[in-house]
Design a protein around this motif. Structure first.
Motif, PDB file in Angstrom:
ATOM      1  N   ALA A 263       0.683  -1.018  -0.362  1.00 21.67           N
ATOM      2  CA  ALA A 263      -0.315   0.080  -0.020  1.00 21.67           C
ATOM      3  C   ALA A 263       0.798   1.372   0.329  1.00 21.67           C
ATOM      4  N   GLU A 264       2.141   1.384   1.279  1.00 15.47           N
ATOM      5  CA  GLU A 264       2.768   2.256   0.305  1.00 15.47           C
ATOM      6  C   GLU A 264       3.600   3.206  -0.589  1.00 15.47           C
ATOM      7  N   MET A 265       4.107   1.494  -1.710  1.00 17.28           N
ATOM      8  CA  MET A 265       4.889   1.741  -2.265  1.00 17.28           C
ATOM      9  C   MET A 265       3.623   2.121  -3.447  1.00 17.28           C
ATOM     10  N   ALA A 266       2.298   1.680  -3.990  1.00 21.10           N
ATOM     11  CA  ALA A 266       1.403   2.247  -4.272  1.00 21.10           C
ATOM     12  C   ALA A 266       0.528   3.314  -4.640  1.00 21.10           C
ATOM     13  N   ALA A 267       1.365   4.587  -3.002  1.00 25.26           N
ATOM     14  CA  ALA A 267       1.153   5.894  -2.441  1.00 25.26           C
ATOM     15  C   ALA A 267       2.150   6.055  -2.824  1.00 25.26           C
ATOM     16  N   HIS A 268       3.236   5.703  -2.767  1.00 20.20           N
ATOM     17  CA  HIS A 268       4.477   6.977  -3.696  1.00 20.20           C
ATOM     18  C   HIS A 268       4.357   6.703  -5.385  1.00 20.20           C
ATOM     19  N   ARG A 269       4.050   5.772  -5.698  1.00 19.43           N
ATOM     20  CA  ARG A 269       3.736   5.739  -7.238  1.00 19.43           C
ATOM     21  C   ARG A 269       2.730   6.478  -8.252  1.00 19.43           C
ATOM     22  N   ASP A 270       1.721   6.669  -7.058  1.00 17.84           N
ATOM     23  CA  ASP A 270       0.778   7.431  -7.234  1.00 17.84           C
ATOM     24  C   ASP A 270       0.725   8.781  -7.420  1.00 17.84           C
ATOM     25  N   ALA A 271       2.082   8.935  -5.863  1.00 15.87           N
ATOM     26  CA  ALA A 271       2.211  10.900  -5.439  1.00 15.87           C
ATOM     27  C   ALA A 271       2.988  10.942  -6.647  1.00 15.87           C
ATOM     28  N   ARG A 272       4.127  10.284  -7.639  1.00 11.46           N
ATOM     29  CA  ARG A 272       5.271  10.446  -8.314  1.00 11.46           C
ATOM     30  C   ARG A 272       4.095  10.964  -9.589  1.00 11.46           C
ATOM     31  N   ALA A 273       3.113  10.409  -9.855  1.00  8.89           N
ATOM     32  CA  ALA A 273       2.363  10.445 -11.454  1.00  8.89           C
ATOM     33  C   ALA A 273       1.051  11.324 -10.752  1.00  8.89           C
ATOM     34  N   ARG A 274       1.250  11.900 -10.187  1.00 10.90           N
ATOM     35  CA  ARG A 274       0.273  13.328  -9.795  1.00 10.90           C
ATOM     36  C   ARG A 274       1.118  14.518  -9.727  1.00 10.90           C
ATOM     37  N   ARG A 275       2.351  13.983  -9.178  1.00  9.81           N
ATOM     38  CA  ARG A 275       3.320  15.242  -9.756  1.00  9.81           C
ATOM     39  C   ARG A 275       3.501  15.809 -10.716  1.00  9.81           C
ATOM     40  N   ARG A 276       3.700  14.173 -11.853  1.00  8.00           N
ATOM     41  CA  ARG A 276       4.043  14.567 -13.435  1.00  8.00           C
ATOM     42  C   ARG A 276       2.945  15.351 -14.219  1.00  8.00           C
ATOM     43  N   LEU A 277       1.261  15.042 -13.443  1.00  6.25           N
ATOM     44  CA  LEU A 277       0.643  15.027 -14.220  1.00  6.25           C
ATOM     45  C   LEU A 277       0.722  16.626 -13.870  1.00  6.25           C
ATOM     46  N   VAL A 278       1.104  17.058 -12.813  1.00  8.73           N
ATOM     47  CA  VAL A 278       0.382  18.943 -11.934  1.00  8.73           C
ATOM     48  C   VAL A 278       1.889  19.397 -13.486  1.00  8.73           C
ATOM     49  N   THR A 279       2.974  19.019 -13.216  1.00  8.80           N
ATOM     50  CA  THR A 279       4.052  19.175 -14.018  1.00  8.80           C
ATOM     51  C   THR A 279       3.822  19.561 -15.538  1.00  8.80           C
ATOM     52  N   ALA A 280       2.654  18.465 -16.423  1.00  8.33           N
ATOM     53  CA  ALA A 280       2.704  18.787 -17.295  1.00  8.33           C
ATOM     54  C   ALA A 280       1.913  19.725 -17.247  1.00  8.33           C
ATOM     55  N   ALA A 281       0.823  20.318 -16.629  1.00  7.82           N
ATOM     56  CA  ALA A 281      -0.127  20.616 -17.249  1.00  7.82           C
ATOM     57  C   ALA A 281       0.289  22.163 -16.971  1.00  7.82           C
ATOM     58  N   ALA A 282       1.479  22.500 -15.759  1.00  2.99           N
ATOM     59  CA  ALA A 282       1.762  23.503 -15.992  1.00  2.99           C
ATOM     60  C   ALA A 282       3.032  23.899 -16.679  1.00  2.99           C
ATOM     61  N   VAL A 283       3.693  23.164 -17.332  1.00  2.00           N
ATOM     62  CA  VAL A 283       3.747  23.326 -18.715  1.00  2.00           C
ATOM     63  C   VAL A 283       2.398  23.629 -19.699  1.00  2.00           C
ATOM     64  N   ALA A 284       2.312  22.584 -20.085  1.00  3.52           N
ATOM     65  CA  ALA A 284       0.968  22.945 -20.725  1.00  3.52           C
ATOM     66  C   ALA A 284       0.808  24.236 -21.623  1.00  3.52           C
ATOM     67  N   GLY A 285      -0.026  24.605 -19.310  1.00  2.00           N
ATOM     68  CA  GLY A 285      -0.232  26.238 -19.485  1.00  2.00           C
ATOM     69  C   GLY A 285       0.484  26.992 -19.461  1.00  2.00           C
ATOM     70  N   GLY A 286       1.799  27.185 -19.538  1.00  2.00           N
ATOM     71  CA  GLY A 286       2.869  27.400 -20.294  1.00  2.00           C
ATOM     72  C   GLY A 286       2.748  28.646 -20.740  1.00  2.00           C
ATOM     73  N   LEU A 287       2.947  27.104 -21.968  1.00  2.00           N
ATOM     74  CA  LEU A 287       3.226  26.594 -23.466  1.00  2.00           C
ATOM     75  C   LEU A 287       2.278  28.694 -23.977  1.00  2.00           C
ATOM     76  N   ALA A 288       0.548  27.204 -23.171  1.00  2.00           N
ATOM     77  CA  ALA A 288      -0.786  28.227 -23.906  1.00  2.00           C
ATOM     78  C   ALA A 288      -0.785  29.803 -23.699  1.00  2.00           C
ATOM     79  N   ALA A 289      -0.518  30.038 -22.746  1.00  2.00           N
ATOM     80  CA  ALA A 289       0.092  31.546 -22.487  1.00  2.00           C
ATOM     81  C   ALA A 289       1.084  32.251 -22.262  1.00  2.00           C
ATOM     82  N   GLY A 290       2.305  31.731 -23.594  1.00  2.00           N
ATOM     83  CA  GLY A 290       2.713  32.664 -23.803  1.00  2.00           C
ATOM     84  C   GLY A 290       2.603  32.553 -25.728  1.00  2.00           C
ATOM     85  N   GLY A 291       2.158  31.080 -26.077  1.00  4.02           N
ATOM     86  CA  GLY A 291       1.332  31.743 -27.340  1.00  4.02           C
ATOM     87  C   GLY A 291       0.618  33.047 -27.193  1.00  4.02           C
ATOM     88  N   LEU A 292      -0.308  32.555 -25.872  1.00  5.17           N
ATOM     89  CA  LEU A 292      -1.110  33.646 -26.818  1.00  5.17           C
ATOM     90  C   LEU A 292      -0.925  35.294 -26.896  1.00  5.17           C
TER      91      LEU A 292
END
Length: 303
Positions: A263-292
């Motif tokens: 259960a603890e390994m799964a929690a760490h794996r899920d936390a890493r996946a969420r961090r990647r999603l947040v980073t990807a969303a931030a990058v995509a948002g930055g690119l979109a804002a830059g394009g705008l």
């Protein structure tokens, strides 16, 4: 559809504030561990409580299982105690009232669910009610050596529950544990799961009552007359909240060292996946804002 639709408590967003809901905390005493081998309910209790600790109602009665009462060494109930007690089909209409509009709660609710399915569903208890297991919730949120109801209550609040191995005593202890968990969480606890809904009165009227007797004519046989407890949340002195929540659906069973590690390994794996999603969303948002901004700048440069 199953007897209960299990929900979870989480510090993440979404869902409903746990303090705003009503809970029907359920406990049973039985003649054995498995209804498939003939075990039956001999006592049942429900404590209806709000998430903020407001006690709404308590109900308890012995139940005549229409068979020999075994397991007395655990629950203290003998054959003579259930004489004159209602049968399980007579109890169901009252349980429907108590469970209507609430989340059904138990400590190791998987155990209670087996008996709900075997004994209460055939007599009209609706399927698909929202549920919450405090054993799984506690394991997912708090680090303890032992998670049984009495040991967890003592480890966290310094008080042993009273009335152990009576349905009402254990339901009260579980209700207190739930209320204190909501009050002492380091972040707001929210309930993720099916929303509790009122059970329609026509359904209640269709539930059979033995011998044509009115609901009010059923005579309960409580084992205890202790006055209700006050559910004022106490501060937990021994709580170490997990920095990463575990998936409560991985927190069932014996929950030994290997189960905890998984259960603890799964929690760490899920936390890493969420961090990647947040980073990807931030990058995509930055690119979109830059394009705008680039588009706006081009329009401003036009003659």
């Amino acid at each position: 559809m199953g007897t209960l639709r299990m929900g979870t408590l989480t510090r993440r967003r979404g869902g409903v504030r746990a303090a705003d809901l009503e809970y029907a905390v359920l406990d049973t005493e039985t003649t054995g561990l498995d209804p498939r081998t003939g075990a039956r309910i001999v006592e049942i209790a429900v404590v209806r409580v709000r998430g903020d600790g407001t006690l709404l109602r308590e109900f308890t009665t012995l139940v005549d299982p229409r068979t020999d009462v075994t397991g007395r060494e655990f629950h203290g109930i003998g054959d003579g105690d259930v004489i004159g007690a209602p049968t399980v089909d007579e109890v169901v209409p009252e349980l429907v009232r108590l469970l209507s509009g609430a989340v059904v709660v138990g400590h190791n609710l998987d155990f209670e669910q087996r008996f709900l399915t075997s004994e209460l569903i055939p007599f009209g208890l609706p399927e698909g009610l929202p549920g919450l297991c405090t054993l799984r919730a506690l394991r997912s949120q708090v680090k303890l050596e032992r998670y049984s109801l009495p040991k967890a209550s003592h480890a966290l609040g310094g008080v042993w529950p009273t009335g152990q191995h009576t349905a009402l005593g254990d339901a009260r202890a579980c209700a207190r544990l739930l209320v204190e968990m909501i009050a002492n969480a380091p972040g707001e606890l929210r309930y993720h799961g099916a929303r509790p809904e009122p059970i329609a009165i026509p359904l209640l009227r269709r539930i059979p009552v033995p011998s044509g007797a009115p609901l009010e004519g059923v005579r309960w046989k409580p084992r205890t007359s202790t006055p209700p407890d006050l559910f004022v949340p106490r501060p937990w002195t021994g709580a170490r909240w997990r920095p990463l929540e575990l998936d409560p659906f991985l927190c069932g069973g014996a929950f030994g060292p290997s189960d905890r590690a998984i259960a603890e390994m799964a929690a760490h794996r899920d936390a890493r996946a969420r961090r990647r999603l947040v980073t990807a969303a931030a990058v995509a948002g930055g690119l979109a804002a830059g394009g705008l901004l680039a588009g706006v700048a081009r329009r401003l440069r036009r003659p």
